[in-house]
Design a protein around this motif. Structure first.
Motif, PDB file in Angstrom:
ATOM      1  N   ILE A  78       0.770  -1.417  -0.009  1.00  0.00           N
ATOM      2  CA  ILE A  78      -0.158  -0.010  -0.061  1.00  0.00           C
ATOM      3  C   ILE A  78       0.804   1.020  -0.099  1.00  0.00           C
ATOM      4  O   ILE A  78       0.557   2.282  -0.935  1.00  0.00           O
ATOM      5  N   ALA A  79       1.821   1.266   0.951  1.00  0.00           N
ATOM      6  CA  ALA A  79       2.456   2.568   1.245  1.00  0.00           C
ATOM      7  C   ALA A  79       3.995   2.412   0.685  1.00  0.00           C
ATOM      8  O   ALA A  79       4.792   3.641   0.903  1.00  0.00           O
ATOM      9  N   GLY A  80       4.538   1.279   0.390  1.00  0.00           N
ATOM     10  CA  GLY A  80       5.961   1.337   0.018  1.00  0.00           C
ATOM     11  C   GLY A  80       6.791   1.279   1.306  1.00  0.00           C
ATOM     12  O   GLY A  80       6.559   1.161   2.167  1.00  0.00           O
ATOM     13  N   HIS A  81       7.882   2.186   0.965  1.00  0.00           N
ATOM     14  CA  HIS A  81       8.954   2.421   2.270  1.00  0.00           C
ATOM     15  C   HIS A  81       8.125   3.481   3.114  1.00  0.00           C
ATOM     16  O   HIS A  81       8.901   3.526   4.221  1.00  0.00           O
ATOM     17  N   LEU A  82       7.186   4.140   2.839  1.00  0.00           N
ATOM     18  CA  LEU A  82       6.381   4.948   3.770  1.00  0.00           C
ATOM     19  C   LEU A  82       5.984   4.165   4.800  1.00  0.00           C
ATOM     20  O   LEU A  82       5.596   4.746   5.847  1.00  0.00           O
ATOM     21  N   SER A  83       5.935   2.823   4.665  1.00  0.00           N
ATOM     22  CA  SER A  83       5.279   1.761   5.771  1.00  0.00           C
ATOM     23  C   SER A  83       6.043   1.977   7.033  1.00  0.00           C
ATOM     24  O   SER A  83       5.605   1.756   8.089  1.00  0.00           O
ATOM     25  N   LEU A  84       7.457   2.338   6.792  1.00  0.00           N
ATOM     26  CA  LEU A  84       8.096   2.474   7.913  1.00  0.00           C
ATOM     27  C   LEU A  84       7.702   3.646   8.970  1.00  0.00           C
ATOM     28  O   LEU A  84       7.986   3.494  10.077  1.00  0.00           O
ATOM     29  N   TRP A  85       7.270   4.756   8.249  1.00  0.00           N
ATOM     30  CA  TRP A  85       6.817   5.771   8.924  1.00  0.00           C
ATOM     31  C   TRP A  85       5.339   5.548   9.717  1.00  0.00           C
ATOM     32  O   TRP A  85       5.211   5.668  10.942  1.00  0.00           O
ATOM     33  N   ALA A  86       4.557   4.587   8.975  1.00  0.00           N
ATOM     34  CA  ALA A  86       3.249   4.222   9.476  1.00  0.00           C
ATOM     35  C   ALA A  86       3.339   3.176  10.705  1.00  0.00           C
ATOM     36  O   ALA A  86       2.824   3.348  11.743  1.00  0.00           O
ATOM     37  N   TRP A  87       4.643   2.317  10.708  1.00  0.00           N
ATOM     38  CA  TRP A  87       4.900   1.659  11.776  1.00  0.00           C
ATOM     39  C   TRP A  87       5.264   2.332  13.020  1.00  0.00           C
ATOM     40  O   TRP A  87       4.543   1.989  14.106  1.00  0.00           O
ATOM     41  N   GLY A  88       5.994   3.303  13.009  1.00  0.00           N
ATOM     42  CA  GLY A  88       6.508   4.254  13.906  1.00  0.00           C
ATOM     43  C   GLY A  88       5.314   4.821  14.538  1.00  0.00           C
ATOM     44  O   GLY A  88       5.146   5.026  15.849  1.00  0.00           O
ATOM     45  N   LEU A  89       4.653   5.419  13.617  1.00  0.00           N
ATOM     46  CA  LEU A  89       3.536   6.097  14.145  1.00  0.00           C
ATOM     47  C   LEU A  89       2.243   5.500  14.879  1.00  0.00           C
ATOM     48  O   LEU A  89       1.778   5.571  15.839  1.00  0.00           O
ATOM     49  N   LEU A  90       2.243   3.868  14.335  1.00  0.00           N
ATOM     50  CA  LEU A  90       1.356   3.302  15.005  1.00  0.00           C
ATOM     51  C   LEU A  90       1.587   2.957  16.527  1.00  0.00           C
ATOM     52  O   LEU A  90       1.086   2.639  17.449  1.00  0.00           O
ATOM     53  N   PHE A  91       3.106   2.427  16.604  1.00  0.00           N
ATOM     54  CA  PHE A  91       3.522   2.282  17.638  1.00  0.00           C
ATOM     55  C   PHE A  91       3.510   3.298  18.948  1.00  0.00           C
ATOM     56  O   PHE A  91       3.177   3.099  19.981  1.00  0.00           O
ATOM     57  N   ILE A  92       3.604   4.683  18.295  1.00  0.00           N
ATOM     58  CA  ILE A  92       3.193   5.882  19.181  1.00  0.00           C
ATOM     59  C   ILE A  92       2.014   5.921  19.664  1.00  0.00           C
ATOM     60  O   ILE A  92       1.516   5.940  20.846  1.00  0.00           O
TER      61      ILE A  92
END
Length: 419
Positions: free
Chosen positions: A36-50
């Motif tokens: 869905i988001a490519g390498h932007l998913s790394l940002w999504a994981w960080g935001l989700l964990f926060i």
């Protein structure tokens, strides 16, 4: 009627929660999110964990103060009323037709690779999975906790081996540059990724079975959530590095494919066994929590019914068997209807996010001080994630609305027959 046995320790609690949060999610969500988001998913994981931190802390405070097999439904009752408690209980059950078949189908997919050719059938593998769930659940929480702790350690070892063998560098873990369109891609990925932290609300049903719930339950939630979040991020880095995403096949085969690329075919059986064990552990806690929720409702409103009974091992055996029967029916229906993992994940996520939202709303009313502030933050975050689900949130809202209507009052009152 009896009481549930208090057999869960801190270590077994951490093992149960971490394997539940990883379970099916590790074998499909990182690849789907990357698609869905490519390498932007790394940002999504960080935001989700926060975002999950205040939610986990709030659940920890609720479980510490109100340890009950009723879980979120019990929290809602303490904050509001019995009618909303029943609605939340049925909302939790409504995840069976959309979430459980997908999870069991994924677990059975790994089991199929271990079965002989004569028994290599998708529906047979799913039925065997449900039968094994019943056996483990009826054996008691102590045995289940030990099994899931071993599975958790095996999953961590697998992800660590991926990092070592794929030679992850600092460039692979660098965060991509954000731009104006990043928000939509990250938001869409979050709608699917929330599945990875679905399990905390199910774990709340186990609070009554902790040996020391006031001390161990909050620690188990916090440590288990941290371990799961770190493992998901590490697995996503490997998936992005090796390009194991972007096609429907990778939605459920990214981990086996990576294993084959890094280690060859000699570990194929081991990966299948570990994949089945991890997915099985995830569904196992949900089976436990569903059975305990049914038992808790029966204990409260039908104390003399068979569903309110406890076996000699201290587990709600009749409620567990009922859930097992429903799971078999759901699997058969799901198999013949054709599963679209992303579609079913979004529907299931809508139910879980709404349950989280109601739990945070209850916490905001029940807790004080710092706990109330955290509950308020968590409530806002759950609302944002719920909106990110888009059309899928209509499923959960419809279910909640249907079970919130006082159908008994809508029935016509029978007039006495004239003599």
């Amino acid at each position: 009627m009896g009481e549930l046995k208090k057999e869960i320790t801190l270590i077994s609690g951490i093992g149960q929660l971490s394997t539940t949060l990883l379970g099916t999610g590790l074998f499909m969500v990182p690849a789907i999110a990357a698609g869905i988001a490519g390498h932007l998913s790394l940002w999504a994981w960080g935001l989700l964990f926060i975002a999950i931190c205040p939610i986990a802390l709030t659940f920890a405070q609720l479980g510490k103060r109100y340890p009950s097999a009723g879980g979120t439904a019990y929290f809602v009752r303490q904050a509001f009323d019995k009618r909303l408690e029943k609605s939340v209980a049925w909302l939790f059950v409504s995840v069976i037709p959309v979430g459980v078949p997908a999870a069991i189908a994924l677990a059975a997919g790994f089991l199929q690779q271990l079965l002989p050719d004569a028994a290599n059938s998708a529906i047979l593998a799913q039925v065997i999975t449900v039968v094994l769930l019943m056996v483990v659940n009826l054996a008691g929480t102590k045995s289940s906790g030990r099994l899931q702790t071993v599975i958790a350690l095996s999953v961590f070892a697998l992800v660590a081996a991926f990092w070592w063998k794929s030679d992850v560098s600092t460039q692979d873990i660098s965060m991509p540059v954000l731009h104006s369109e990043s928000v939509w891609a990250i938001g869409a990925a979050l709608g699917v990724m929330f599945w990875c932290f679905v399990g905390i609300e199910a774990f709340a049903h186990m609070g009554e079975e902790f040996k020391n719930p006031q001390r161990d339950f909050p620690i188990a939630i916090l440590v288990g959530s941290f371990i799961a979040g770190a493992t998901y991020w590490a697995c996503s880095v490997v998936i992005l590095k090796l390009g194991a995403y972007g096609s429907p096949e990778f939605e459920s085969t990214s981990i086996p494919w990576i294993s084959e690329q890094l280690f060859g075919n000699q570990f194929k059986v081991l990966i299948s066994l570990l994949g089945f064990a991890a997915c099985f552990a995830s569904v196992n806690l949900y089976t436990q929590s569903l059975a305990r929720m049914v038992w808790a409702q029966a204990r409260e409103y039908r104390p003399t019914s068979p569903l309110a009974r406890i076996s000699i091992k201290g587990v709600p055996a009749n409620a567990t068997l009922v859930i097992g029967g429903v799971l078999v029916i759901s699997c058969v229906v799901g198999e013949f209807s054709g599963l679209d993992l992303e579609f079913f994940l979004k529907l299931a996520n809508s139910v879980f996010v709404l349950i989280y939202l109601l739990a945070m709303l209850s916490a905001y009313k029940l807790l004080t001080g710092v706990g109330k502030v955290l509950a308020g933050i968590a409530l806002i975050l759950c609302t944002i994630v719920f909106i990110c689900l888009g059309w899928a949130m209509l499923y959960a809202l419809t279910i909640l609305a249907l079970f919130s209507i006082p159908w008994v009052k809508l029935r016509p009152i029978k007039q006495p027959k004239p003599e």
